[in-house]
Design a protein around this motif. Structure first.
Motif, PDB file in Angstrom:
ATOM      1  N   SER A  71       0.854  -1.197   0.000  1.00 42.57           N
ATOM      2  CA  SER A  71       0.000   0.000   0.000  1.00 42.57           C
ATOM      3  C   SER A  71       0.883   1.237   0.000  1.00 42.57           C
ATOM      4  O   SER A  71       2.072   1.156   0.292  1.00 42.57           O
ATOM      5  CB  SER A  71      -0.904   0.016   1.245  1.00 42.57           C
ATOM      6  N   ARG A  72       0.275   2.338  -0.384  1.00 41.42           N
ATOM      7  CA  ARG A  72       0.941   3.638  -0.194  1.00 41.42           C
ATOM      8  C   ARG A  72       0.162   4.288   0.948  1.00 41.42           C
ATOM      9  O   ARG A  72      -0.932   4.791   0.748  1.00 41.42           O
ATOM     10  CB  ARG A  72       0.829   4.485  -1.465  1.00 41.42           C
ATOM     11  N   SER A  73       0.736   4.220   2.141  1.00 42.09           N
ATOM     12  CA  SER A  73      -0.025   4.614   3.333  1.00 42.09           C
ATOM     13  C   SER A  73       0.155   6.087   3.684  1.00 42.09           C
ATOM     14  O   SER A  73       1.259   6.534   3.990  1.00 42.09           O
ATOM     15  CB  SER A  73       0.400   3.747   4.523  1.00 42.09           C
ATOM     16  N   SER A 125      13.214  -1.489  -3.903  1.00 45.81           N
ATOM     17  CA  SER A 125      12.328  -2.256  -4.787  1.00 45.81           C
ATOM     18  C   SER A 125      11.408  -1.299  -5.519  1.00 45.81           C
ATOM     19  O   SER A 125      10.461  -0.775  -4.940  1.00 45.81           O
ATOM     20  CB  SER A 125      11.472  -3.227  -3.956  1.00 45.81           C
ATOM     21  N   THR A 126      11.716  -1.025  -6.744  1.00 52.48           N
ATOM     22  CA  THR A 126      10.833  -0.222  -7.587  1.00 52.48           C
ATOM     23  C   THR A 126      11.250  -0.380  -9.037  1.00 52.48           C
ATOM     24  O   THR A 126      12.453  -0.378  -9.331  1.00 52.48           O
ATOM     25  CB  THR A 126      10.858   1.283  -7.226  1.00 52.48           C
ATOM     26  N   ILE A 127      10.271  -0.507  -9.914  1.00 58.11           N
ATOM     27  CA  ILE A 127      10.628  -0.648 -11.337  1.00 58.11           C
ATOM     28  C   ILE A 127      11.258   0.642 -11.856  1.00 58.11           C
ATOM     29  O   ILE A 127      11.940   0.628 -12.870  1.00 58.11           O
ATOM     30  CB  ILE A 127       9.423  -1.034 -12.217  1.00 58.11           C
ATOM     31  N   ASP A 128      11.029   1.756 -11.175  1.00 55.56           N
ATOM     32  CA  ASP A 128      11.534   3.045 -11.675  1.00 55.56           C
ATOM     33  C   ASP A 128      13.067   3.138 -11.617  1.00 55.56           C
ATOM     34  O   ASP A 128      13.663   3.933 -12.327  1.00 55.56           O
ATOM     35  CB  ASP A 128      10.936   4.203 -10.865  1.00 55.56           C
ATOM     36  N   ASN A 129      13.683   2.348 -10.783  1.00 48.32           N
ATOM     37  CA  ASN A 129      15.142   2.365 -10.563  1.00 48.32           C
ATOM     38  C   ASN A 129      15.641   3.775 -10.236  1.00 48.32           C
ATOM     39  O   ASN A 129      16.655   4.229 -10.760  1.00 48.32           O
ATOM     40  CB  ASN A 129      15.905   1.819 -11.777  1.00 48.32           C
ATOM     41  N   THR A 169       6.659   4.433 -21.506  1.00 46.80           N
ATOM     42  CA  THR A 169       7.023   3.573 -20.375  1.00 46.80           C
ATOM     43  C   THR A 169       6.748   4.293 -19.051  1.00 46.80           C
ATOM     44  O   THR A 169       6.651   5.507 -19.011  1.00 46.80           O
ATOM     45  CB  THR A 169       8.532   3.218 -20.412  1.00 46.80           C
ATOM     46  N   MET A 170       6.690   3.520 -17.968  1.00 51.88           N
ATOM     47  CA  MET A 170       6.536   4.104 -16.626  1.00 51.88           C
ATOM     48  C   MET A 170       7.873   4.645 -16.132  1.00 51.88           C
ATOM     49  O   MET A 170       8.851   4.662 -16.875  1.00 51.88           O
ATOM     50  CB  MET A 170       6.023   3.040 -15.660  1.00 51.88           C
ATOM     51  N   GLY A 171       7.926   5.041 -14.882  1.00 47.36           N
ATOM     52  CA  GLY A 171       9.198   5.509 -14.310  1.00 47.36           C
ATOM     53  C   GLY A 171       9.089   6.795 -13.530  1.00 47.36           C
ATOM     54  O   GLY A 171      10.095   7.339 -13.078  1.00 47.36           O
ATOM     55  N   ARG A 172       7.879   7.313 -13.419  1.00 44.29           N
ATOM     56  CA  ARG A 172       7.683   8.611 -12.747  1.00 44.29           C
ATOM     57  C   ARG A 172       8.576   9.670 -13.364  1.00 44.29           C
ATOM     58  O   ARG A 172       8.565   9.846 -14.566  1.00 44.29           O
ATOM     59  CB  ARG A 172       8.010   8.490 -11.262  1.00 44.29           C
ATOM     60  N   GLU A 173       9.416  10.327 -12.547  1.00 41.75           N
ATOM     61  CA  GLU A 173      10.296  11.393 -13.060  1.00 41.75           C
ATOM     62  C   GLU A 173      11.604  10.846 -13.623  1.00 41.75           C
ATOM     63  O   GLU A 173      12.485  11.614 -13.994  1.00 41.75           O
ATOM     64  CB  GLU A 173      10.642  12.375 -11.930  1.00 41.75           C
ATOM     65  N   ALA A 222       9.405   8.374 -21.898  1.00 41.20           N
ATOM     66  CA  ALA A 222       9.142   8.146 -20.477  1.00 41.20           C
ATOM     67  C   ALA A 222       7.887   8.907 -20.062  1.00 41.20           C
ATOM     68  O   ALA A 222       7.629  10.002 -20.559  1.00 41.20           O
ATOM     69  CB  ALA A 222      10.335   8.624 -19.653  1.00 41.20           C
ATOM     70  N   GLU A 223       7.136   8.324 -19.131  1.00 41.75           N
ATOM     71  CA  GLU A 223       5.895   8.991 -18.697  1.00 41.75           C
ATOM     72  C   GLU A 223       6.159  10.359 -18.072  1.00 41.75           C
ATOM     73  O   GLU A 223       5.282  11.211 -18.041  1.00 41.75           O
ATOM     74  CB  GLU A 223       5.104   8.108 -17.716  1.00 41.75           C
ATOM     75  N   GLY A 224       7.405  10.580 -17.602  1.00 41.10           N
ATOM     76  CA  GLY A 224       7.710  11.828 -16.884  1.00 41.10           C
ATOM     77  C   GLY A 224       8.045  13.015 -17.770  1.00 41.10           C
ATOM     78  O   GLY A 224       8.262  14.110 -17.253  1.00 41.10           O
ATOM     79  N   GLY A 250       1.807   0.944 -19.545  1.00 39.27           N
ATOM     80  CA  GLY A 250       1.053   0.868 -18.290  1.00 39.27           C
ATOM     81  C   GLY A 250       1.486  -0.260 -17.363  1.00 39.27           C
ATOM     82  O   GLY A 250       2.669  -0.602 -17.286  1.00 39.27           O
ATOM     83  N   TYR A 251       0.511  -0.837 -16.684  1.00 40.65           N
ATOM     84  CA  TYR A 251       0.810  -1.720 -15.552  1.00 40.65           C
ATOM     85  C   TYR A 251       1.374  -3.079 -15.929  1.00 40.65           C
ATOM     86  O   TYR A 251       1.819  -3.806 -15.038  1.00 40.65           O
ATOM     87  CB  TYR A 251      -0.419  -1.858 -14.656  1.00 40.65           C
ATOM     88  N   ILE A 252       1.387  -3.426 -17.216  1.00 37.49           N
ATOM     89  CA  ILE A 252       2.061  -4.703 -17.536  1.00 37.49           C
ATOM     90  C   ILE A 252       3.530  -4.626 -17.106  1.00 37.49           C
ATOM     91  O   ILE A 252       4.147  -5.645 -16.843  1.00 37.49           O
ATOM     92  CB  ILE A 252       1.970  -5.091 -19.038  1.00 37.49           C
ATOM     93  N   GLN A 253       4.060  -3.400 -17.011  1.00 36.99           N
ATOM     94  CA  GLN A 253       5.478  -3.237 -16.655  1.00 36.99           C
ATOM     95  C   GLN A 253       5.769  -3.591 -15.199  1.00 36.99           C
ATOM     96  O   GLN A 253       6.905  -3.752 -14.812  1.00 36.99           O
ATOM     97  CB  GLN A 253       5.915  -1.783 -16.885  1.00 36.99           C
ATOM     98  N   ARG A 254       4.734  -3.649 -14.374  1.00 38.11           N
ATOM     99  CA  ARG A 254       4.959  -3.938 -12.954  1.00 38.11           C
ATOM    100  C   ARG A 254       4.791  -5.407 -12.614  1.00 38.11           C
ATOM    101  O   ARG A 254       5.125  -5.819 -11.492  1.00 38.11           O
ATOM    102  CB  ARG A 254       3.991  -3.089 -12.111  1.00 38.11           C
ATOM    103  N   GLY A 255       4.249  -6.182 -13.580  1.00 35.32           N
ATOM    104  CA  GLY A 255       3.911  -7.556 -13.217  1.00 35.32           C
ATOM    105  C   GLY A 255       4.690  -8.595 -14.005  1.00 35.32           C
ATOM    106  O   GLY A 255       5.658  -8.284 -14.690  1.00 35.32           O
TER     107      GLY A 255
HETATM  108  O1  F6P Z   1       6.710   3.408  -8.721  1.00 33.38           O
HETATM  109  C1  F6P Z   1       6.280   2.528  -9.674  1.00 33.38           C
HETATM  110  C2  F6P Z   1       5.205   3.130 -10.529  1.00 33.38           C
HETATM  111  O2  F6P Z   1       4.689   2.101 -11.323  1.00 33.38           O
HETATM  112  C3  F6P Z   1       5.594   4.347 -11.364  1.00 33.38           C
HETATM  113  O3  F6P Z   1       6.334   3.993 -12.502  1.00 33.38           O
HETATM  114  C4  F6P Z   1       4.264   4.939 -11.654  1.00 33.38           C
HETATM  115  O4  F6P Z   1       4.354   6.301 -11.996  1.00 33.38           O
HETATM  116  C5  F6P Z   1       3.548   4.738 -10.347  1.00 33.38           C
HETATM  117  O5  F6P Z   1       4.157   3.626  -9.729  1.00 33.38           O
HETATM  118  C6  F6P Z   1       2.080   4.491 -10.421  1.00 33.38           C
HETATM  119  O6  F6P Z   1       1.632   4.372  -9.107  1.00 33.38           O
HETATM  120  P1  F6P Z   1       0.172   3.940  -8.698  1.00 33.38           P
HETATM  121  O7  F6P Z   1      -0.027   2.542  -9.160  1.00 33.38           O
HETATM  122  O8  F6P Z   1       0.121   4.077  -7.236  1.00 33.38           O
HETATM  123  O9  F6P Z   1      -0.735   4.902  -9.410  1.00 33.38           O
END
Ligand code: F6P
Length: 322
Positions: A71-73, A125-129, A169-173, A222-224, A250-255
């Motif tokens: 979770s993100r608490s 642990s994060t795909i964003d590295n 691709t994902m990766g935030r900033e 990159a999404e950022g 999107g989310y296929i990158q996390r799984g």
């Molecule tokens: O931190 C991993 C990540 O998948 C980022 O690449 C993405 O911007 C973010 O999480 C999405 O977070 P959430 O699933 O909480 O919206």
């Protein structure tokens, strides 16, 4: 027997389940009683803490996500909820925690340690590295392989239909996923937040490439970045004159099935985390650089801004030189 718990916090990554499996096995081997905290820091607050056994980790090594949830608490950022979390840990006698998460999660845990003395070891642990102090975060390799497979599949349509594809691709900033994917997929264009760009600079070269026989383009973005992927596709249509499409991965990158590399890294991270805690390292993060592991302080990791590897950025310049 002493007790130790594991908790996942923030975005899940493929590699968490192999880590959870080895956590149980290595804890028992070291005469510790392993506990799971379900659903991240929310579960600490809501007392979702349960003793774990070998049976709990059967058949999870090949699964993405996390068996114990995450979770993100927001509540954990408040003192009163952290006090509740401490009460819950005290009730079962846990004073050592392994945290699989990102730098925000480590910062939260550091505050918790300072207030309540619960020792912890963070495993990046994060795909964003995008965690300062470590060149590798658990889950990145699986994510890169998922992206590679997706780009290879998209290339089939790009070449059959002679289109430009803008693949987001994902990766935030952070542009790490986009950059490594572009370099390893032979993309013609790569746009990331770490480097400014001017699309106009590509026009002449891309048009010339079409004249010389290029039939399709792959652009990894990159999404950022500031621009929307659809506006890059529009640029391909209007300025380069090639039909284009956008594919947001999107989310296929996390799984997905964790790669061998992530399974092995999970194994090594966990062994070192437990060793460190048993060796009285009370608040550390395990980092991986130049092929070796080290324990770093939370300040070295969470208070610095991550910067993309210079050598990788130089390779981006090679793609950019049009
Ligand atoms: O931190 C991993 C990540 O998948 C980022 O690449 C993405 O911007 C973010 O999480 C999405 O977070 P959430 O699933 O909480 O919206």
């Amino acid at each position: 027997m002493k007790n130790i718990a594991i908790v996942c916090s923030g975005g899940d990554v493929s590699g968490m389940n192999p880590a959870i499996k080895h956590f149980v096995e290595y804890a028992l081997k070291n005469s510790l009683t392993p506990y799971f905290v379900y659903d991240g820091y929310e579960g600490l607050i809501d007392n979702k803490i349960k003793k774990a056994s070998y049976c709990d980790v059967a058949s999870i090594i090949n699964k993405g996500g996390t068996k114990i949830g995450s979770s993100r608490s927001k509540r954990f950022m408040q003192k009163e909820y952290r006090a509740l979390a401490k009460q819950n840990l005290d009730a079962v006698g846990i004073d050592m925690l392994i945290v699989l998460g990102g730098d925000g999660s480590f910062r939260g845990m550091d505050i918790f340690y300072k207030e309540h003395g619960i020792k912890f070891c963070g495993i990046p642990s994060t795909i964003d590295n995008d965690i300062a102090g470590t060149s590798y975060c658990l889950g990145v390799d699986t994510s890169l392989n998922v992206i590679k497979n997706a780009i290879d599949a998209i290339r089939d349509t790009a070449s059959s239909f002679k289109r430009a594809f803008v693949i987001e691709t994902m990766g935030r900033e952070c542009g790490y996923l986009a950059l490594v994917s572009a370099l390893t997929s032979g993309a013609e264009l790569c746009l990331i937040p770490e480097m400014s760009y001017d699309l106009q600079a590509y026009e002449e070269s891309f048009k010339k490439q079409i004249e010389e026989g290029r039939e399709y383009f792959l652009a990894i973005v990159a999404e950022g970045i500031k621009e929307d992927s659809h506006s890059i596709a529009e640029w391909f249509e209007k300025s380069i004159g090639i039909e284009s499409r956008v594919s947001v991965l999107g989310y296929i990158q996390r799984g997905g099935n964790p790669t061998v590399y992530d399974r092995l890294m999970a194994y090594k991270f966990i062994s070192r985390a437990i060793d460190g805690l048993l060796d009285n390292r009370d608040e550390s993060v395990i980092c991986f650089n130049d092929g070796g592991f080290s324990y770093k302080s939370i300040h070295e990791v969470a208070e610095q801004k991550y910067t993309l590897d210079k050598a990788l950025l130089n390779h981006l310049k090679d793609i950019r030189d049009v």
